[in-house]
Design a protein around this motif. Structure first.
Motif, mmCIF file in Angstrom:
data_model
loop_
_atom_site.group_PDB
_atom_site.id
_atom_site.type_symbol
_atom_site.label_atom_id
_atom_site.label_comp_id
_atom_site.label_asym_id
_atom_site.label_seq_id
_atom_site.Cartn_x
_atom_site.Cartn_y
_atom_site.Cartn_z
ATOM 1 N N UNK A 284 0.831 -1.203 0.000
ATOM 2 C CA UNK A 284 0.000 0.000 0.000
ATOM 3 C C UNK A 284 0.870 1.259 0.000
ATOM 4 N N UNK A 285 2.013 1.198 0.687
ATOM 5 C CA UNK A 285 2.934 2.337 0.658
ATOM 6 C C UNK A 285 3.445 2.564 -0.766
ATOM 7 N N UNK A 286 3.714 1.467 -1.492
ATOM 8 C CA UNK A 286 4.228 1.588 -2.861
ATOM 9 C C UNK A 286 3.215 2.243 -3.790
ATOM 10 N N UNK A 287 1.909 2.093 -3.497
ATOM 11 C CA UNK A 287 0.898 2.700 -4.364
ATOM 12 C C UNK A 287 0.881 4.215 -4.260
ATOM 13 N N UNK A 288 1.514 4.776 -3.242
ATOM 14 C CA UNK A 288 1.594 6.236 -3.112
ATOM 15 C C UNK A 288 2.949 6.762 -3.589
ATOM 16 N N UNK A 289 3.679 5.920 -4.314
ATOM 17 C CA UNK A 289 5.001 6.294 -4.804
ATOM 18 C C UNK A 289 5.028 6.198 -6.319
ATOM 19 N N UNK B 35 13.318 2.278 8.529
ATOM 20 C CA UNK B 35 13.505 2.815 7.176
ATOM 21 C C UNK B 35 12.164 3.064 6.498
ATOM 22 N N UNK B 36 11.204 2.154 6.693
ATOM 23 C CA UNK B 36 9.872 2.338 6.113
ATOM 24 C C UNK B 36 9.182 3.570 6.697
ATOM 25 N N UNK B 37 9.388 3.813 7.986
ATOM 26 C CA UNK B 37 8.791 4.995 8.625
ATOM 27 C C UNK B 37 9.384 6.283 8.061
ATOM 28 N N UNK B 38 10.707 6.287 7.824
ATOM 29 C CA UNK B 38 11.352 7.475 7.251
ATOM 30 C C UNK B 38 10.842 7.746 5.837
ATOM 31 N N UNK B 39 10.677 6.679 5.050
ATOM 32 C CA UNK B 39 10.129 6.847 3.699
ATOM 33 C C UNK B 39 8.699 7.374 3.772
ATOM 34 N N UNK B 40 7.921 6.854 4.723
ATOM 35 C CA UNK B 40 6.532 7.284 4.856
ATOM 36 C C UNK B 40 6.439 8.765 5.220
ATOM 37 N N UNK B 41 7.345 9.245 6.050
ATOM 38 C CA UNK B 41 7.366 10.673 6.393
ATOM 39 C C UNK B 41 7.578 11.530 5.150
ATOM 40 N N UNK B 42 8.467 11.085 4.262
ATOM 41 C CA UNK B 42 8.697 11.832 3.028
ATOM 42 C C UNK B 42 7.473 11.767 2.110
ATOM 43 N N UNK B 43 6.819 10.614 2.060
ATOM 44 C CA UNK B 43 5.620 10.479 1.225
ATOM 45 C C UNK B 43 4.512 11.393 1.721
ATOM 46 N N UNK B 44 4.333 11.435 3.037
ATOM 47 C CA UNK B 44 3.245 12.232 3.615
ATOM 48 C C UNK B 44 3.371 13.711 3.262
ATOM 49 N N UNK B 45 4.601 14.177 3.089
ATOM 50 C CA UNK B 45 4.801 15.589 2.753
ATOM 51 C C UNK B 45 4.374 15.911 1.324
ATOM 52 N N UNK B 46 4.297 14.885 0.469
ATOM 53 C CA UNK B 46 3.944 15.118 -0.937
ATOM 54 C C UNK B 46 2.484 14.808 -1.241
ATOM 55 N N UNK B 47 1.792 14.122 -0.347
ATOM 56 C CA UNK B 47 0.408 13.741 -0.604
ATOM 57 C C UNK B 47 -0.524 14.928 -0.409
ATOM 58 N N UNK B 48 -1.622 14.962 -1.140
ATOM 59 C CA UNK B 48 -2.603 16.037 -0.932
ATOM 60 C C UNK B 48 -3.235 15.926 0.444
#
Length: 695
Positions: free
Chosen positions: A295-300, A354-367
């Motif tokens: 599910x994380x990959x679907x937001x990338x 590492x997954x949490x750090x990636x998720x933090x970066x994703x959250x900054x780009x999501x609407x």
């Protein structure tokens, strides 16, 4: 005919029975089918059944847990009743039926009576999906403990080298099936051909039927162990009074019925199973690769990365065995199996950091989607001229056929929308939703008026819709998909289109045609505005305005590689070592216990997914990391006090004692017989008294 002669009659290739090639192909096809289906299962839940992330994760891990609980049932059926061959055949049929039912559940046309591309009876699709998954879990889990053992049965005792090579080839076929399925299945997603290999593996296995060495069921050791433990507990309960002398171990209360070797083996099993108690937490993190990480990959942005794990497994296993462990041994470090497993758990914890750090970066780009207490709106000017409007306290200037560039505005209560003199409206937005408000010119008064349409609430697909401002009805298609007939000043539904640069064909009632192309990034959503100034011709596409509803995902999936590398390294160190440790300590009963830790780990995930109230996914990742670190500390303490067992020495000890025990038992039996014979030779009155006493 002797067993050796029977084997000699079997055809061989390079010293290997031909039958094992059918078994290897069977395992490859079965694993291809299983992992191929599992690779897209959570996406099927999310996008076809329209479940939210938490519920999709819960059902996914419930299914995986069942797949690791049913092997116990399969082993009991094979060893106690049907034998390995019949168990594999019957449960393969169940497996095949499950895959077919699962494939049928993904065909939306079976309930799409109005042919709008959306199932009309979602309950039927859900019911079929759950039935299919239940049958698959029973099938794949039931044959899991049988196939490898059945392959081993095809060899003679003097073919130990070939048998060892067979198991290496067997596990290679598992990883090859997993790798190819995760490469191919996402490409074939949504087609029934995804499930073709499961039919192949059943047919391949049956074709080799006449070549197999089929051993009769000889009783299941797990059943014997459970009965032994049950008798010890019940016997101890019956003799709980203080008048009975205590015994060294509570399992010693089974000595009245079971031999001492079995009791000693059960003690060893229980000792290792106690050490297994913390292990499910590792699997709770590991199996989220197929749920939360997917599910994380679907937001990338990028291609699906589920292939990383099987590739890394094939690369890391020989590196760790041939390079890492020998280097550690040369450094004279006592890197015991339990220490390796501890390191594996820590690596899994680091993977989730590492997954949490990636998720933090994703959250900054999501609407920023609206919460349940507010609504959001976007305004599109469909008038051929600039207008000034006021939405609540927000003054807005909109150019002709344009949109407010500041994305959606958020409103927590009804607001006044002033379109100009005499054109004031009170707008109430549904809470938790996004709306698109188009401003059009009233045909009678020529003053601005408005229409409201719901907007997309998703950021993981390639989604697009059409807004028709042209003066006639238009029909728009893209590939095999169609938006239908769109009347003037109306909006089509969103549809999913292919990534890249799809071509949109626009037609009117007169047969005129216009082709428009739009580049789509992963996760992007657009509204194509066809203005009133649109005209068919060579340059017709120039007047079409794309309005971005959701921007494309900008974080590339390559950022997930570190977490996959850490998790796969942990798997190699933890899982492979754990299996080796289990087999080195005691017999095959622990295989069932090992599979049980995987099932319990998945149950932990579904409990946390339902019980945790964390709004941020990165926080959930860190929660799992914290739980694993705590469990890792507990396991380290348990491992420190654990004393390694050599089962061969214990078996040799009891083998040496066995003649003495048999002689002692024979002597006791003779003594009882003599006593009973003396009683028989006594007086009739004494005999009657004895009988009364017995009664």
């Amino acid at each position: 005919m002797s067993c050796i002669d029977h084997y000699k009659d079997k055809a061989t290739i390079a010293g290997y029975p031909i039958s094992i090639f059918f078994i290897v192909v069977n395992e490859f096809c079965e694993r291809f089918s299983y992992y191929g289906m599992r690779a897209v299962l959570v996406l099927y839940f999310k996008y076809f059944l329209l479940w939210d992330d938490d519920f999709a994760t819960t059902i996914y891990h419930t299914f995986v847990a069942l797949c690791y609980l049913t092997p116990i049932l399969g082993a009991i059926i094979a060893d106690s009743w049907l034998g390995k061959f019949k168990t594999i055949i019957y449960l393969s049929i169940v497996y095949t039926i499950g895959q077919v039912v699962m494939a049928v559940s993904a065909i939306h046309d079976i309930t799409d009576t109005d042919r709008d591309g959306t199932p009309d009876n979602m309950s039927l699709h859900i019911a079929l999906s759950m039935l299919g998954l239940l049958l698959i879990a029973l099938g794949t889990g039931g044959i899991k403990p049988c196939v490898a053992a059945f392959g081993g049965d095809q060899f003679e005792d003097h073919q130990e080298k070939q048998r060892s090579t067979f198991f290496s080839i067997f596990y290679l076929s598992i990883n090859a099936g997993s790798l190819l399925s995760t490469l191919i299945t996402p490409i074939l997603r949504g087609r029934i051909t995804d499930h073709f290999p499961v039919c192949v593996f059943a047919v391949v296995f049956i074709v080799g039927s006449g070549m197999y060495n089929k051993t009769a069921p000889q009783g299941n050791i797990m059943v014997k162990v459970c009965k032994c433990i049950g008798f010890a507990i019940s016997n101890r309960f019956r003799h709980r009074s203080s008048q009975y002398p205590k015994r060294h171990h509570w399992m010693d209360w089974a000595e009245e019925k079971y031999d001492k070797l079995l009791i000693a083996q059960v003690k060893m099993v229980l000792k290792v199973l106690f050490l297994y108690i913390p292990l499910p937490m590792f699997w709770a993190l590991f199996d989220q690769q197929g749920s939360r990480w997917t599910l994380q990959a679907t937001t990338m942005n990028g291609n699906f990365v589920s292939t990383v794990n099987p590739i890394l497994i094939l690369v890391l296993v020989p590196i760790v065995d041939s390079l890492v462990y020998p280097l550690i041994a040369k450094c004279k470090l006592n890197f015991t199996p339990l220490k390796r497993m501890t390191v594996g758990m820590l690596l899994a914890g680091l993977a989730f950091v590492a997954a949490a750090l990636v998720q933090l970066q994703i959250d900054q780009t999501l609407p920023t989607f609206p919460s349940s207490t507010v609504g959001q709106a976007k305004f599109i000017n469909m008038i051929n001229g600039n207008i000034n409007i006021t939405a609540g306290s927000n003054p807005i200037t909109l150019d002709a056929f344009s949109v407010l560039h500041d994305d959606y505005l958020t409103f927590d209560e009804p607001f006044n929308l002033n379109l100009g003199p005499g054109a004031e409206n009170v707008v109430s937005l549904p809470d938790g939703t996004r709306s698109t408000i188009i401003i059009i010119q009233d045909a009678a008064t020529y003053s601005p008026t408005l229409r409201s349409f719901s907007s997309l609430f998703c950021a993981e697909l390639f989604i697009l819709r059409i807004l028709n401002g042209f003066n006639s009805t238009l029909n728009v298609t893209v590939g095999d998909e169609g938006f239908g007939d769109i009347v003037t000043n109306n909006m089509s539904e969103y549809i999913e289109v292919a990534q890249g640069t799809p071509k949109f064909v626009i037609r009117n009632d007169l047969g005129d045609e216009c082709v428009y192309t739009q580049t789509l990034g992963f996760g992007s959503s657009y509204t194509l505005v066809i203005p009133s100034t649109f005209a068919f011709g060579p340059n017709c596409a120039d007047s079409i305005r794309p309005v971005m509803d959701i921007s494309p995902n900008s974080i590339h999936m390559a950022w997930q590689i570190p977490q996959y590398l850490l998790m796969t390294s942990g798997e190699v160190v933890f899982s492979v070592t754990g299996l080796e440790f289990s087999y080195s300590q005691v017999d095959s009963v622990l295989q069932a216990g090992w599979l049980l830790t995987v099932a319990v780990g998945n149950i932990i995930v579904l409990i946390v997914a339902e019980a945790a109230t964390l709004e941020d996914q990165w926080a959930e990742y860190l929660l799992f990391t914290s739980l694993l670190v705590f469990v890792c500390i507990v396991f380290s303490v348990m491992a420190f006090f654990y004393k390694y067992i050599d089962p061969t020495k214990i078996e040799a000890q009891f083998a040496h004692m066995e003649p003495y025990e048999k002689e002692k038992k024979k002597s006791l039996d003779m003594t009882k017989k003599n006593l009973y014979g003396n009683d028989r030779r006594g007086s009739n009155s004494s005999n009657k008294g004895t009988q009364q006493t017995k009664m």
